[in-house]
Write an enzyme that holds these catalytic residues in place. Structure first.
Site, mmCIF file in Angstrom:
data_model
loop_
_atom_site.group_PDB
_atom_site.id
_atom_site.type_symbol
_atom_site.label_atom_id
_atom_site.label_comp_id
_atom_site.label_asym_id
_atom_site.label_seq_id
_atom_site.Cartn_x
_atom_site.Cartn_y
_atom_site.Cartn_z
ATOM 1 N N LYS A 165 48.178 33.366 34.828
ATOM 2 C CA LYS A 165 46.934 32.754 34.835
ATOM 3 C C LYS A 165 46.661 31.497 34.131
ATOM 4 C CE LYS A 165 41.978 34.374 34.844
ATOM 5 N NZ LYS A 165 41.246 35.674 34.563
ATOM 6 N N GLU A 218 32.174 50.219 38.509
ATOM 7 C CA GLU A 218 30.830 50.451 38.011
ATOM 8 C C GLU A 218 30.267 51.634 38.385
ATOM 9 O OE1 GLU A 218 31.600 45.874 38.348
ATOM 10 O OE2 GLU A 218 31.818 47.781 39.696
ATOM 11 N N ARG A 220 26.151 47.981 42.679
ATOM 12 C CA ARG A 220 27.340 48.829 43.116
ATOM 13 C C ARG A 220 27.154 50.070 42.734
ATOM 14 N NH1 ARG A 220 32.213 44.757 43.292
ATOM 15 N NH2 ARG A 220 33.231 46.540 43.865
#
Length: 653
Positions: free
Chosen positions: A304, A392, A420
């Site tokens: 990254k 979640e 969600r």
């Protein structure tokens, strides 16, 4: 009729400098890139990184993820015939290079701006953006649907479908549901696992540890891959008996390496891990496996922030760093001395303060400890803080279990992500009247992240749930009061506290906390011509409007309702007695929010009082600054002032 609020685009294109970008400046589509010889592609990757560094240094966006996916992006568009072949990006944080290669480089200076490019893949923007990507873990399911659809349609030539998913996103429950179904449905889906050992914060959980150590079987994978290429070349491999061959290979591998590959355990062919920055090899592997039948996974290890040393060294910070100096990575600070704190920081500091006095308090977040400032509780009480990853639904049910056995869980999740977990809130918390505290960060318009991230539906989708208390503070001080109130012993049922992204207006917010009466608001400004009711920090815009109206001779009463549910009935009765028209103001959808609650109460009580609702219209709102979007939605001080004057004039007629 479009569900997205339309904004005219008035930006001109900025052609790329041919001297600085000799390759990228001549690419208007992936077809142009596919005409380049293979040896030119590493240079193209360097140009893409150079472009991103310079563009995002002045017009901020998601930086590190896109830097790490450059070779992968180039390889995908080089090997596959996009847009006929489909690429489905997960989340979309890594898709900036994809936008540059698909005809949007000259418009990239408008990225995340009002009327400009979306910060995420958006099918309304380009045919190359095959599916909306703003929330994690949906790429496998969406791409699987496309792959099955192409099989059912008997498309010729075969349409390839590729899902690109990160190592954090693949830990989400939806991703596993998609993997399970992919192993059983007739499809030719290729899943690219972009594994950089990072999400926004460092990944957590056993799956991440598993992926990090999967390189233990690298020798086997290399041998198997070479064997596959040879057998394919000799026409000794076909799909007949594929499942038996795959299971036999998996058994041999498990025996010799003493480990089992989780993906092959699902009967999905697995290739890798490979270096995700070795462009020639990625292209070779993709060419070899793209025509295979059945689902398969290509595992790539990437870095990254690749190509920019500060981002490589601190990828979490460089996920979306804001403005910076492209020559050395020095961050350009926007904050001035004495600037009010961010709401998330007030939340984090207050939670630690409360946890010191209340040992029952626990903290839960879903892959966003720094984004919600739950990281502060983690530093002070690591054993009482839980980052469950991009899960979640699990976060909410886990909190329900904690609350069931006497703990006081504070669940900090962004508003748009909490959507969600709706069923979990109902079934696993509210139905059992459990005292879980939902701290809903990024509520309301969030700005440049756009439609997928605006937190405008939480009051609507929570207000229908029996037993749910919903509140929103007008400033940082009242956020502290509400948090204190939420953790008091004996409180029943779930409570939601919503607050916005960014800074508030108070600098002296560290005041003693006190209990607020549930369902009680506060009169901020007396008046009799018009009644203004606001909830949350949008009260500051309403207050400006009340002041502006007063300068024009209109005296409006202004109430901070604080609670949406239960609604303050004393304030409602005061408003009815005044005989003044009512204006409601909320940084949320006007469908099912404060305005709806006020109208419902008036109707139930048999009162006929004119009500003007100000808030988010029944549209998805694009990207832009918060100030721009408030003006666009007709909910800034100017628009509220006009509504007050109009209501007064209508009453006088």
């Amino acid at each position: 009729m479009s569900a997205i609020l339309q904004v005219p685009a008035d930006y001109s294109n900025k052609p790329l400098d041919e001297n600085r970008f000799p390759l990228l400046s001549h690419i208007d589509s992936p077809a142009d890139m596919r005409r380049l010889p293979l040896e030119k592609l590493p240079g193209l990757c360097s140009e893409i990184r150079d472009f991103l560094i310079n563009s995002l240094s002045s017009n901020p966006g998601h930086f590190a993820s896109s830097m790490g996916a450059v070779e992968l992006t180039v390889a995908l568009h080089y090997v596959f015939d996009t847009p006929y072949d489909r690429i489905v990006w997960d989340v979309g944080h890594q898709a900036y290079g994809h936008k540059l290669l698909t005809g949007r480089a000259a418009r990239f200076h408008t990225n995340r701006k009002l009327g400009g490019l979306s910060g995420f893949p958006n099918p309304a923007e380009s045919e190359y953006d095959t599916f909306t990507a703003g929330h994690a873990s949906n790429s496998i399911s969406a791409a699987l649907g496309m792959s099955v659809a192409t099989n059912l349609s008997n498309e010729n030539p075969r349409r390839n479908v590729v899902a690109v998913i990160g190592d954090a996103s693949i830990s989400g429950g939806l991703a596993f549901e998609g993997l399970n179904n992919a192993a059983n449905a007739k499809n030719n889906l290729l899943i690219i696992l972009n594994d950089n050992d990072m999400s926004i914060d460092r990944n957590v959980g056993s799956l991440n540890s598993y992926l990090a150590h999967l390189t233990a079987s690298k020798g086997y994978n290399t041998f198997r891959y070479k064997a596959f290429r040879l057998l394919k070349k000799l026409h000794l491999i076909n799909d007949n008996g594929r499942g038996r061959i795959l299971r036999f290979n998996n058994s041999l591998k498990s025996f010799f390496t003493k480990e089992q590959n989780i993906f092959e355990g699902l009967n999905i062919r697995y290739f890798g891990p490979f270096d995700g920055h070795d462009l020639p090899r990625i292209i070779r592997v993709l060419n070899d496996i793209k025509e295979m039948s059945g689902p398969r996974i290509l595992h790539l290890r990437t870095v990254k922030g690749k190509g920019f040393k500060p981002a490589e060294e601190n990828p979490a910070y460089w996920h979306a760093p804001g403005r910076f100096d492209p020559t050395n990575g020095a961050i350009i600070k926007d904050s001035a001395p004495g600037r009010p704190a961010k709401y998330q920081d007030v939340f984090g500091e207050t939670l630690v303060e409360l946890a010191k006095a209340n040992p029952a308090i626990t903290g839960i977040t879903a892959a966003m400890p720094s984004g919600t400032s739950m990281s502060r509780l983690a530093e002070a009480f690591p054993e009482r803080t839980f980052d469950v990853g991009i899960s979640e639904g699990h976060a909410v049910t886990f909190a329900g279990g904690l609350a069931k056995d006497g703990k006081c869980p504070f669940v900090a999740i962004y508003s748009s992500f909490l959507q969600r977990a709706y069923d979990h809130i109902i079934h696993d918390v509210a139905l059992q009247d459990l005292p879980v505290v939902f701290c809903i960060d990024r509520a309301g318009l969030v700005g440049e992240d756009g439609a997928t991230h605006h937190g405008v539906f939480d009051m609507s989708y929570l207000s229908d749930i029996p037993g749910m208390t919903i509140a929103s503070p007008r400033n940082e001080e009242y956020l502290r009061h509400l948090m204190y109130t939420a953790q008091l012993p004996g409180r029943k049922g779930p409570m939601a506290i919503r607050y916005p992204r960014g800074c508030g207006n108070e600098t002296e917010w560290r005041k003693p906390m006190r209990r607020l009466d549930t369902g009680r608001g506060q009169l901020l400004t007396p008046g009799g011509d018009v009644t203004v009711m606001s909830i949350g920090p949008i009260a500051s815009e309403a207050a400006k409007a009340v002041e502006n109206a007063a300068l024009q001779g209109v005296k409006a009463a202004h109430y901070d309702m604080i609670y949406l549910k239960p609604l303050d009935e004393e304030i409602m009765r005061e408003a009815v007695r005044s005989g003044a028209p009512i204006i409601t103001v909320e940084d949320a959808s006007i469908k099912g929010g404060l305005g709806s609650a006020v109208i419902e109460w008036l109707n139930d009580q048999g009162y006929k009082v004119p009500v003007t609702r100000i808030g988010i219209p029944d549209k998805f709102i694009p990207q832009g600054t918060v100030a721009q979007l408030r003006h666009l939605c007709g909910m800034d001080a100017e628009a509220i002032t006009e509504a007050i004057i109009k209501a007064k004039n209508t009453r006088d007629k």
